[in-house]
Every structure is written in structure tokens, then in C-alpha cells.
Design an enzyme around this catalytic site. Structure first.
Site, mmCIF file in Angstrom:
data_model
loop_
_atom_site.group_PDB
_atom_site.id
_atom_site.type_symbol
_atom_site.label_atom_id
_atom_site.label_comp_id
_atom_site.label_asym_id
_atom_site.label_seq_id
_atom_site.Cartn_x
_atom_site.Cartn_y
_atom_site.Cartn_z
ATOM 1 C CD1 TRP A 176 -1.517 -2.002 2.507
ATOM 2 C CD2 TRP A 176 -2.547 -1.975 0.365
ATOM 3 N NE1 TRP A 176 -2.179 -3.256 2.254
ATOM 4 C CE2 TRP A 176 -3.150 -3.124 1.052
ATOM 5 C CE3 TRP A 176 -3.259 -1.546 -0.696
ATOM 6 C CZ2 TRP A 176 -3.772 -3.859 0.550
ATOM 7 C CZ3 TRP A 176 -4.135 -2.257 -1.115
ATOM 8 C CH2 TRP A 176 -4.564 -3.569 -0.607
ATOM 9 C CB THR A 179 -23.595 -4.478 -15.383
ATOM 10 O OG1 THR A 179 -22.183 -4.870 -15.188
ATOM 11 C CG2 THR A 179 -24.144 -4.942 -16.873
#
Length: 194
Positions: A50, A68
Site C-alpha cells: 500500500w 452493469t
């Protein structure tokens, strides 16, 4: 791939599935471009997780238009009325790609084929999947659909009437009570007697 033919691919990097809403504007587009390119999801040279963005690592970005993602369920049936109409969405999507290429290295930004039925093969590393939303805009109540109004009423009803167990849980306890929680949210002892 589209119709068995590979039209785009990347190596290490990000696969961005982009759902474009009716309400999306240039402001949301710019926010998403910034977030995608600066999101720290990769490890640094020492292996710290990270720490690095796709730009820091000079990795690639593959963008796939995914209407979608704007699905709202009506019972068990998906409803896509919140997705931007095709013609408008294609223009928005192309603008999004253009902004990504301007902000980064154009040769590292790849995309699928807008509106095509694609086979997308993703190898998730980890796996790590992160949902990014643009900052919520103030919603005009007149623009809410009947379905959204019903959903809001349900949520208000749920928050106004606490359940019996939550009333018990929130009841004040004395400092001498050995089963009293530390006060942190969600800190509920499972060994308490009713």
C-alpha cells in the site's frame, strides 16, 4: 477479447471497470482520473504494501466500460435506468480515456471496445478489488425515482425503530458491571447473560 479476438491487454497494473451514471459530470470524471492514477495499492522496493501508485511504478491501466455497475435491483431483476444512455456514455468514456492519457503516459492506457460483448480475463493479485466512488453530490429530492424514495423510507424506518436487542445493548451500564463494554462501537461481549 471480442468474438474470440484479443483486442487489448496489459501486464502488471490496474484493470478499471468503469460504470457511468446519468448524474456523472466533468467533476466526477476528473476526480476518478486523479484517484485511479494516485491510488496506492502496490508495494514499494522494500516490499511494503500500500505504498505506490500505478504512476509511481510505471504500470499499465486497462479500462473497461461497465454499465452493469449502475445496476439497481428490483426484486431479483437488474434495472439499469441509472446508467448513462449509450451515446452519451460513449462520449463520456472517451473523454475519460483522454484525460487519463493526458495525466499519465498515453501508451500505458489501454481500453476495451465500448458497447461490445467482451470476455475480460482478470488476474487479481491478492486479490485486491477496490470500489471507488466520486464524492456524493447533493441530490435534489424532485429527481429521486419512486424506487429510490421507497428505499429511503425503508432506511429511515430501520434507523428510527431500534430492535429489542439493540435497545438492550445501548442501555446504560454502571462502571461496576463486569460485562460493560469499553465504549468502542461494536464491542459487545458475547458471554453476557440476558
Amino acid at each position: 477479447s471480442v468474438g474470440g479476438e484479443q483486442i487489448s491487454s496489459i501486464g502488471r497494473g490496474l484493470c478499471v471497470l468503469l460504470g457511468i451514471s446519468l448524474e456523472d459530470t466533468q467533476r466526477e470524471l476528473e476526480h476518478m482520473v486523479r484517484k485511479i492514477l494516485n491510488l496506492r495499492v502496490f508495494e514499494d522496493e522494500s516490499g511494503k504494501h500500500w505504498s505506490k501508485s500505478v504512476m509511481d511504478k510505471q504500470y499499465e491501466v486497462l479500462c473497461v466500460s461497465q454499465f452493469t455497475l449502475q445496476c439497481i435491483l428490483k426484486g431479483n431483476k437488474p434495472d439499469y435506468h441509472m446508467a448513462m444512455p449509450t451515446e452519451q456514455a460513449e462520449c463520456f468514456y472517451n473523454n475519460f480515456l483522454e484525460q487519463l492519457r493526458k495525466a499519465y503516459k498515453p501508451e500505458l492506457i489501454k481500453d476495451g471496445k465500448f458497447g461490445a460483448y467482451m470476455q475480460v480475463h482478470i488476474q487479481n493479485d491478492g486479490p485486491v478489488t477496490i470500489e471507488l466512488e466520486s464524492p456524493a453530490a447533493t441530490v435534489d429530492p424532485k429527481q429521486l425515482t419512486k424506487l429510490e424514495k421507497q428505499q429511503q423510507r425503508k432506511e429511515k424506518t430501520r434507523t428510527k425503530v431500534p430492535s429489542e436487542s439493540s435497545r438492550e445493548r445501548n442501555a446504560p451500564r454502571s462502571k461496576d458491571d463486569p460485562s460493560a463494554s469499553s465504549g468502542a462501537e461494536g464491542d459487545v461481549s458475547s458471554e453476557r447473560e440476558p
